[in-house]
Design an enzyme around this catalytic site. Structure first.
Site, PDB file in Angstrom:
ATOM      1  CB  THR A  57      -0.855  -0.185   1.287  1.00  0.00           C
ATOM      2  OG1 THR A  57      -1.809  -0.991   1.133  1.00  0.00           O
ATOM      3  CG2 THR A  57      -1.619   1.287   1.379  1.00  0.00           C
ATOM      4  CB  VAL A  83     -13.840  -1.990   2.034  1.00  0.00           C
ATOM      5  CG1 VAL A  83     -13.354  -0.437   2.192  1.00  0.00           C
ATOM      6  CG2 VAL A  83     -14.573  -1.716   0.743  1.00  0.00           C
ATOM      7  N   GLY A  84     -10.844  -2.645   2.930  1.00  0.00           N
ATOM      8  CA  GLY A  84      -9.649  -2.349   4.345  1.00  0.00           C
ATOM      9  C   GLY A  84      -9.869  -1.077   4.978  1.00  0.00           C
TER      10      GLY A  84
HETATM   11  N1  ASP Z   1      -4.276  -1.659   4.627  1.00  0.00           N
HETATM   12  C1  ASP Z   1      -4.307  -2.399   3.531  1.00  0.00           C
HETATM   13  C2  ASP Z   1      -5.569  -3.103   3.706  1.00  0.00           C
HETATM   14  O1  ASP Z   1      -5.919  -3.653   4.631  1.00  0.00           O
HETATM   15  C3  ASP Z   1      -3.223  -3.415   3.083  1.00  0.00           C
HETATM   16  C4  ASP Z   1      -2.045  -2.806   3.340  1.00  0.00           C
HETATM   17  O2  ASP Z   1      -1.539  -1.759   3.929  1.00  0.00           O
HETATM   18  O3  ASP Z   1      -0.876  -3.480   2.910  1.00  0.00           O
HETATM   19  O4  ASP Z   1      -6.254  -3.128   2.786  1.00  0.00           O
END
Ligand code: ASP
Length: 346
Positions: free
Chosen positions: A203, A232-233
């Site tokens: 990310t 959804v994150g």
């Molecule tokens: N935080 C992001 C999610 O959970 C993933 C990440 O940061 O690598 O969608």
């Protein structure tokens, strides 16, 4: 210009005197994801590519700040470069869903006005961070999702692509590996545990302080490999993956999103600064190494406060990261020890 003209009005209400610092006190920090990133996992060539792209993005964002433009513009500039690089899990190079497609999330927040914009589960807009800005600036809403968000982005004239534009062999292999593991271990499917699936994150996010003392934060991601059912994150959720308020700080997060949502990580860091009087580094460290770690949440954040102080804590092996502080010092780092006094930072 549009934003600059808003600042005096808004600043009178929201900005504390400390924010009105020397005009030269600009600073920026960015991340390209946290996770199981160790020297053993990267070839020398890959490492150089990551470092080069991180440097390019942070320098481009810093340049925007030096030109006297708003922190928001610097954040978008840096994130767009990372989205367009296939190295990171955002835009081109995004991870695959269980079904072999890409669903992208992004958000932005302006610390002067507390305006925010986000998109979740978009499939066709080339740069989701631009869609987040369009939601913020051109709609009465904060978050749009799915097909509607893509339709809105297209209507605003943003560049649209086929979903396979985001494909990369590297992420395809990660999906195949994840699926193989899921077959062996149904618990992994149930809990989407990164330690079970060996997620490599990626990310991207940026935070900045501009010459006016205003803060901004943004985050963009493909989410987590093999995600299902429209998951959804935290990245598009204001207060979880992204937060900015001139009265405290600006934060962009990366890590296991379900934890960042439940522990409202970005908002919690800024609340500690604002209400408990914690320093930025103390607040950031307490949340990432204390609260989040104790709960079993993995990941990290980048954060900047109204004086331009920067904190970049993470509780994983590594986090792709870069910054330019108020003295103009450039830092580019990947592994855990760098910047903590053990290995000289580039
Ligand atoms: N935080 C992001 C999610 O959970 C993933 C990440 O940061 O690598 O969608």
């Amino acid at each position: 210009m549009r934003r600059l003209s808003l600042i005096p009005v808004v600043a009178g209400i929201l900005v504390t005197p400390a924010v009105l610092a020397e005009p030269s006190d600009v600073a920026i920090a960015l991340h390209g994801g946290a996770g199981t990133i160790s020297k053993a996992n990267l070839t020398e060539e890959q490492e150089q590519q990551y470092r080069q792209t991180l440097r390019q993005a942070v320098t481009a964002g810093y340049q925007v700040l030096q030109e006297g433009k708003p922190a928001m513009d610097a954040v978008i500039e840096a994130i767009q470069i990372l989205e367009n690089s296939s190295l990171f899990n955002a835009g081109k190079g995004a991870v695959y869903t269980y079904d072999g497609t890409h669903e992208l999330d992004a958000s932005l927040m302006d610390g002067a006005t507390l305006q925010a914009g986000a998109v979740a589960g978009v499939k066709r807009v080339k740069n989701p961070i631009l869609a987040a800005r369009a939601v913020m600036a051109l709609s009465p809403h904060v978050m749009l999702s799915g097909e509607g968000a893509d339709t809105f982005a297209a209507a605003q004239g943003l560049t649209m692509v086929e979903n396979n534009h985001f494909d990369t062999p590297f992420r395809r292999k990660a999906l195949e590996d994840a699926k193989a593991r899921l077959q062996q271990d149904t618990q992994a499917l149930r809990w989407q545990r990164p330690d079970m699936l060996d997620y490599k994150f990626g990310t991207v996010g940026a935070v900045a302080r501009d010459q006016m003392g205003n803060l901004a934060a943004g985050t963009s991601t493909g989410g987590m490999t093999a995600k299902r059912f429209g998951r959804v994150g935290d990245s598009p959720i204001i207060g979880a993956g992204t937060f900015a308020d001139n009265r405290s700080c600006a934060v962009s997060a990366t890590g296991h999103g379900e934890y960042f949502i439940r522990y409202h990580v970005a908002g919690d860091v800024c609340a500690r600064v604002r209400y408990a009087g914690a320093s930025l580094s103390q607040a950031a460290s307490d949340v990432i190494h204390g609260e989040l770690f104790d709960a079993g949440g993995t990941g990290g954040i980048i954060a900047i406060d109204s004086e331009g102080n920067i904190a970049m804590p993470f509780n994983t092996e590594g986090m792709y990261r870069a910054s330019v502080d108020t003295s103009g010092k450039v830092t580019v780092a990947i592994y855990g020890e760098e910047g903590n006094g053990k290995i000289a930072v580039e």
